[in-house]
Design an enzyme around this catalytic site. Structure first.
Site, short mmCIF file in Angstrom:
data_model
loop_
_atom_site.label_atom_id
_atom_site.label_comp_id
_atom_site.label_asym_id
_atom_site.label_seq_id
_atom_site.Cartn_x
_atom_site.Cartn_y
_atom_site.Cartn_z
CG ASP A 334 12.07 38.58 13.37
OD1 ASP A 334 11.61 39.34 14.15
OD2 ASP A 334 11.52 37.83 13.27
CD GLU A 335 12.79 41.48 17.55
OE1 GLU A 335 13.11 42.62 17.32
OE2 GLU A 335 12.01 40.66 17.90
CB VAL A 336 18.00 34.03 15.77
CG1 VAL A 336 18.34 32.80 16.24
CG2 VAL A 336 16.74 34.02 14.21
#
Length: 541
Positions: A334-336
């Site tokens: 997530d949230e890369v």
């Protein structure tokens, strides 16, 4: 519901139960039954009661069972039952004055499978009966519990514990409203709770108390978000410098600690899903191995161009496979933010030489990490961004973990992949504002009407992210709102209340039961982890 072979002892009970359950179920759901989560099928009597033999004399009988209990898992569960039904009181009733037919002498447990293996999809069903006193003096009664596996039996013991109460006049443990007849099994096979030990370290006794409380509510997967940007507290023998990224030398877990958590959880019917969140959320990795950072000035995501990155991931997952035996491993995703790759010359050149763009490099990382996990025998869980970005190219052994909202689950199952639901607006425990009612009404199968696609939703999970919790407040932030989700995941859909007013008293009763068992559950009324508003009974707060 599939019906398995019955013990001869339970046949008369079953036929009576089938005839009477439909008529009584609606009143039970309205509040007559104070069991949490609500069983699939339940009937009970009126004013009659049985006294439990003094707990030192209360017996476990396993005659007729195929389960030998070589490791003592069932006996341990039975002893825990005796401990929690006492709720700290001194049970000193003089039961010799009772008619023997009004005495419950023990529990007769029959387990069909000899296996102790705990794995995704294990049969957790059980049948429990507690008889009424005999009409004339006779032999003391036994409760009967039948299950396919020891884990179903452990759930049955949890249910039995909620039928018991301490009588302050007689000083005895009683089972009221006998006879009880219950047939039960979970709606979803995956019923999870995430804890985060990177944002704040959670000591081992705290994690064990969380596991105990999960078992009380029949949650069965501890999702251990072990590492993140802030700290890397776990010992990795293949790369021993990784835990230099811990907050301090005292805030770490040895491999033996991790093995103990897995062992402790397994003996309570709880699996441990380990997460290594990659490629983002990984700054702490580079404290011990700076080569994992794109540069000293730009430290995450992990360096996609460096073969050493994937060697480390392989070592971590190899070590995981020796400790965490659950079918799945969680690979995060997530949230890369790939800005560091774009701004770091050697990565930018590597991406160009490979004929990629940043999105291609991100996909390359996700798929390569998946293949490493597959090589160690795992199936995969990834946060939903991986599906949103590369859905059709993910391994077919991927379970997509929804968190951003309710819309992704229908898309995941329509694509033929499995899904876990944790949408943050309803099932994130670190969000203090959502009430228990919102947790209760959050439906994992919303907008999924095709029966084949519904089966691809393997369950759901409440998430206790650690930014604002540590050992001082984790329990009251988890409970009682996690219990509301636990019933959504356990109880058949048609038995769930459409009006949460119908379940307030039962949830308040369960919250008070958690308090009595030493779990610091907050009041039901109010927002997450609210304090009591003033003097008053536990049962109305």
């Amino acid at each position: 519901m599939a019906l398995h072979s019955f013990s001869i002892l339970l046949l008369p009970l079953f036929f009576h139960f089938i005839l009477t359950s439909a008529a009584s179920r609606s009143s039970d759901i309205a509040g007559g039954v104070r069991i949490w989560p609500l069983p699939a099928l339940v009937t009970h009597g009126g004013q009659r009661r049985l006294c439990v033999a003094n707990t030192k004399d209360f017996r476990l009988n396993t005659d007729g069972s195929n389960f030998t209990d070589a490791s003592g898992i069932l006996k341990e569960g039975f002893l825990r039952l005796l401990d929690v039904v006492r709720v700290g009181h001194v049970v000193d009733a003089n039961l010799s004055r009772l008619d023997s037919s009004a005495l419950l002498l023990g529990i007769h447990i029959i387990v069909s499978s000899p296996s102790e293996e705990l794995q995704y999809g294990v049969d957790e069903s059980y049948r429990l009966s507690v008889p009424a006193p005999a009409p004339a003096p006779g032999k003391p009664a036994y409760a009967y519990l039948q299950a396919r596996t020891v884990y179903g039996a452990l759930h049955g013991l949890q249910t039995f514990s909620q039928l018991c109460s301490f009588n302050f006049e007689s000083r005895a443990i009683e089972v009221r409203s006998v006879p009880w007849n219950i047939i039960d099994q979970p709606r979803f096979s995956y019923r999870g709770l995430l804890i985060d030990t990177s944002r704040h370290y959670q000591p081992l006794p705290v994690i064990k108390k969380v596991i105990d409380s999960m078992a009380y509510a029949k949650l069965n997967v501890l999702h251990w978000h072990i590492v993140d940007t802030q700290s890397f507290p776990l010992e990795i023998p293949s790369f021993p410098n990784l835990w230099l990224g811990a907050y301090s030398k005292q805030e770490r877990y040895t491999t033996a600690d991790a093995e103990e958590i897995v062992r402790y959880a397994q003996r309570r019917g709880v699996s441990v899903l380990a997460e290594v969140d990659i490629p983002g959320h990984a700054l702490s990795w580079g404290v011990g191995y700076p080569a994992l950072w794109p540069s000293k000035d730009c430290k995450q995501p992990l360096d996609v161009s460096n073969e050493f990155t994937f060697k480390v991931i392989d070592g971590i997952l190899s070590d995981f496979s020796k400790i965490f035996k659950y079918r799945f491993v969680h690979l995060g995703g997530d949230e890369v933010d790939t800005t560091c790759w774009r701004s770091t010359p050697h990565i930018r050149n590597w991406v160009r030489k490979k004929g990629m763009n940043e999105s291609d490099a991100h996909k390359y990382f996700v798929l390569r990490a998946q293949n490493i996990a597959l090589s160690h025998g795992y199936e995969l869980v990834n946060w939903e961004e991986t599906f949103n970005d590369f859905g059709s190219e993910l391994s077919r052994k991927t379970v997509v973990h929804n968190w951003l909202g309710i819309g992704v689950a229908p898309k995941v199952v329509a694509a033929g992949l499995r899904c876990i639901v944790s949408n943050q607006d309803s099932w994130y425990l670190d969000h203090i504002d959502p009430s228990w009612e919102k947790f209760y009404l959050n439906e994992p199968l919303k907008n999924i009407t095709d029966s084949k696609q519904q089966k691809l939703v393997i369950g759901g999970e409440v998430c206790m992210w650690g930014e604002s919790v540590d050992a001082s407040n984790i329990e009251q932030t988890i409970w009682p709102r996690a219990a509301a989700a636990a019933e959504r995941l356990w109880t058949p859909y048609d038995n769930l209340a459409k009006d949460t007013n119908q379940v307030f008293a039962r949830l308040a009763h369960f919250r008070c039961l958690l308090n009595q068992r030493g779990i610091e559950a907050a009041p039901v009324s109010g927002l997450g982890r609210s304090a009591p508003w003033g003097p008053g009974s536990c049962f109305v707060q």
